[in-house]
Design an enzyme around this catalytic site. Structure first.
Site, PDB file in Angstrom:
ATOM      1  CG  ASP A  28     -27.822  22.760  -8.403  1.00  0.00           C
ATOM      2  OD1 ASP A  28     -26.719  22.221  -8.184  1.00  0.00           O
ATOM      3  OD2 ASP A  28     -28.618  22.354  -9.268  1.00  0.00           O
ATOM      4  N   GLY A  29     -25.217  24.659  -8.535  1.00  0.00           N
ATOM      5  CA  GLY A  29     -24.432  25.242  -9.618  1.00  0.00           C
ATOM      6  C   GLY A  29     -22.962  25.473  -9.285  1.00  0.00           C
ATOM      7  NE  ARG A  41     -18.666  18.237  -9.588  1.00  0.00           N
ATOM      8  CZ  ARG A  41     -19.866  18.761  -9.816  1.00  0.00           C
ATOM      9  NH1 ARG A  41     -20.176  19.222 -11.007  1.00  0.00           N
ATOM     10  NH2 ARG A  41     -20.746  18.802  -8.853  1.00  0.00           N
ATOM     11  CG  HIS A  45     -18.370  21.916  -3.798  1.00  0.00           C
ATOM     12  ND1 HIS A  45     -19.644  22.108  -4.293  1.00  0.00           N
ATOM     13  CD2 HIS A  45     -17.971  20.697  -4.249  1.00  0.00           C
ATOM     14  CE1 HIS A  45     -19.992  21.043  -5.018  1.00  0.00           C
ATOM     15  NE2 HIS A  45     -18.983  20.181  -5.019  1.00  0.00           N
ATOM     16  CG  LEU A 139     -31.152  33.856  10.311  1.00  0.00           C
ATOM     17  CD1 LEU A 139     -32.299  34.341   9.419  1.00  0.00           C
ATOM     18  CD2 LEU A 139     -29.843  33.912   9.527  1.00  0.00           C
ATOM     19  NE  ARG A 192     -32.048  22.980  -8.298  1.00  0.00           N
ATOM     20  CZ  ARG A 192     -32.030  21.677  -8.095  1.00  0.00           C
ATOM     21  NH1 ARG A 192     -33.090  21.073  -7.605  1.00  0.00           N
ATOM     22  NH2 ARG A 192     -30.963  20.954  -8.384  1.00  0.00           N
ATOM     23  NE  ARG A 198     -32.863  18.199 -10.998  1.00  0.00           N
ATOM     24  CZ  ARG A 198     -32.300  18.230 -12.204  1.00  0.00           C
ATOM     25  NH1 ARG A 198     -33.043  18.204 -13.293  1.00  0.00           N
ATOM     26  NH2 ARG A 198     -30.977  18.264 -12.326  1.00  0.00           N
ATOM     27  CB  ILE A 199     -38.452  19.686  -5.101  1.00  0.00           C
ATOM     28  CG1 ILE A 199     -39.577  20.626  -5.558  1.00  0.00           C
ATOM     29  CG2 ILE A 199     -38.341  19.752  -3.580  1.00  0.00           C
ATOM     30  CD1 ILE A 199     -40.923  20.360  -4.923  1.00  0.00           C
TER      31      ILE A 199
HETATM   32  C1  IPE Z   1     -29.554  19.511  -4.921  1.00  0.00           C
HETATM   33  O1  IPE Z   1     -28.604  19.686  -5.907  1.00  0.00           O
HETATM   34  C2  IPE Z   1     -28.903  19.298  -3.608  1.00  0.00           C
HETATM   35  C3  IPE Z   1     -28.115  20.402  -3.097  1.00  0.00           C
HETATM   36  C4  IPE Z   1     -27.966  21.592  -3.604  1.00  0.00           C
HETATM   37  C5  IPE Z   1     -27.445  20.133  -1.878  1.00  0.00           C
HETATM   38  P1  IPE Z   1     -28.147  18.527  -6.887  1.00  0.00           P
HETATM   39  O2  IPE Z   1     -27.191  19.130  -7.818  1.00  0.00           O
HETATM   40  O3  IPE Z   1     -27.718  17.340  -6.103  1.00  0.00           O
HETATM   41  O4  IPE Z   1     -29.532  18.184  -7.602  1.00  0.00           O
HETATM   42  P2  IPE Z   1     -29.819  17.358  -8.944  1.00  0.00           P
HETATM   43  O5  IPE Z   1     -29.048  16.093  -8.882  1.00  0.00           O
HETATM   44  O6  IPE Z   1     -29.370  18.215 -10.079  1.00  0.00           O
HETATM   45  O7  IPE Z   1     -31.301  17.183  -8.945  1.00  0.00           O
HETATM   46  C1  IPE Z   2     -24.473  22.304  -5.465  1.00  0.00           C
HETATM   47  O1  IPE Z   2     -23.662  22.430  -6.590  1.00  0.00           O
HETATM   48  C2  IPE Z   2     -23.723  21.789  -4.262  1.00  0.00           C
HETATM   49  C3  IPE Z   2     -24.031  20.409  -3.889  1.00  0.00           C
HETATM   50  C4  IPE Z   2     -24.963  19.677  -4.398  1.00  0.00           C
HETATM   51  C5  IPE Z   2     -23.242  19.841  -2.818  1.00  0.00           C
HETATM   52  P1  IPE Z   2     -23.384  21.209  -7.539  1.00  0.00           P
HETATM   53  O2  IPE Z   2     -22.164  20.500  -7.082  1.00  0.00           O
HETATM   54  O3  IPE Z   2     -24.592  20.369  -7.679  1.00  0.00           O
HETATM   55  O4  IPE Z   2     -23.072  21.972  -8.895  1.00  0.00           O
HETATM   56  P2  IPE Z   2     -23.542  21.560 -10.349  1.00  0.00           P
HETATM   57  O5  IPE Z   2     -25.044  21.427 -10.314  1.00  0.00           O
HETATM   58  O6  IPE Z   2     -22.867  20.279 -10.695  1.00  0.00           O
HETATM   59  O7  IPE Z   2     -23.097  22.707 -11.202  1.00  0.00           O
HETATM   60 MG    MG Z   3     -26.169  20.366  -8.963  1.00  0.00          MG
END
Ligand code: IPE
Ligand code: IPE
Ligand code: MG
Length: 258
Positions: A28-29, A41, A45, A139, A192, A198-199
């Protein structure tokens, strides 16, 4: 396929390993990483794919056997259409670019999640990658795409019902056997990135006794050093699986990490 009964933390007390056998990561992030740099954004990715590459390499070096990465949740369709489309194209492109390298490195590739919403070209690329790497053992790399923990458990229940029509009770073993990752032990360590704790509908069933590690680092910045931090934290945990600490220190059947 691993015998699910031997990998269920609630049916049997699992053996412990110094290095986690199975690490599951919510990557995430990416969006915030890009925003901090005044980039769109989706640039986050793209950089995230590089972090994936480095993490796979580091996990192999550390002796991890199963690495599971959450790439796209069943709720991520709620994002703007152009971001969703970019992510799907990036998945296709990454598969085409990386699969032969995964194979050369002895990596077995799996995708878990509902494929029914994917374009046929993506489904074909996934199937080809899984087939090519099917005999590799170094792996197990699993990418969770259009994955949801609730979907997974529900699918397992429905599989059990379809297998034994008229069944009135579903056992834990039946669910274990029907889960999309029934080839893997439950994750020892969950990581995470991105600061949220969170999950987000990841592996709900299999995280029953997993150790959690949260870091504020944004996914594109994740690397071997951060992986080592997570593993070091894991190695300091006492995994009791319901037993008392005394039981473990006075010769319970499963010891603390060496
Ligand atoms: C969780 O991230 C899913 C992935 C990393 C693929 P999100 O960014 O979608 O999660 P929320 O919405 O903050 O819970
Ligand atoms: C995780 O990064 C990747 C996916 C969920 C696909 P995000 O796109 O959720 O990045 P943030 O949380 O908005 O920074
Ligand atoms: Mg996110």
């Amino acid at each position: 396929m691993a015998d699910p009964a031997f990998t269920s933390s609630t049916l049997v007390v699992p053996g412990l390993n110094k290095v986690p056998r199975h690490i599951a990561i919510i990557m995430d992030g990416n969006g915030r990483w890009a925003r901090k740099r005044f980039l769109p954004r989706v640039a986050g990715h793209s950089r995230g794919v590089e972090a994936v590459r480095g993490t796979i390499r580091a996990a192999i070096e550390r002796g991890v056997e199963y690495l599971t990465l959450f790439a796209f949740s069943s709720e991520n369709w709620r994002r703007p259409a152009d971001e969703v489309s970019f992510l799907m194209q990036l998945f296709i492109k990454s598969l085409h670019m990386e699969v032969s390298r995964l194979h050369e490195n002895g990596i077995r590739f799996h995708v878990i999640g509902d494929r029914s919403r994917f374009e046929p070209i993506l489904v074909k690329a996934i199937e080809a990658a899984e087939e090519l790497t099917a005999n590799n053992t170094r792996l197990h790399l699993t990418v969770a795409a259009n994955y949801g923990g609730r979907w997974d458990v529900l699918s397992a229940v429905n599989r059990a019902l379809a297998k034994q029509p008229g069944v009135t009770e579903i056992s834990e073993e039946m669910i274990n056997a029907g889960l999309s990752m029934n080839y893997a032990p439950e994750p020892d360590l969950f990581i995470r990135t991105g600061g949220e704790q969170r999950i987000s509908n990841f592996l709900l069933w299999q995280l029953a006794y997993t150790e959690f590690f949260f870091t504020d680092a944004l996914w594109p910045d994740f690397n071997g050093k951060l992986l080592d931090q997570a593993i070091a934290s894991y190695q300091n945990r006492e995994r009791r699986f319901g037993r008392t600490s005394e039981h473990l220190t006075t010769g319970g059947e499963v010891e603390r990490h060496a």
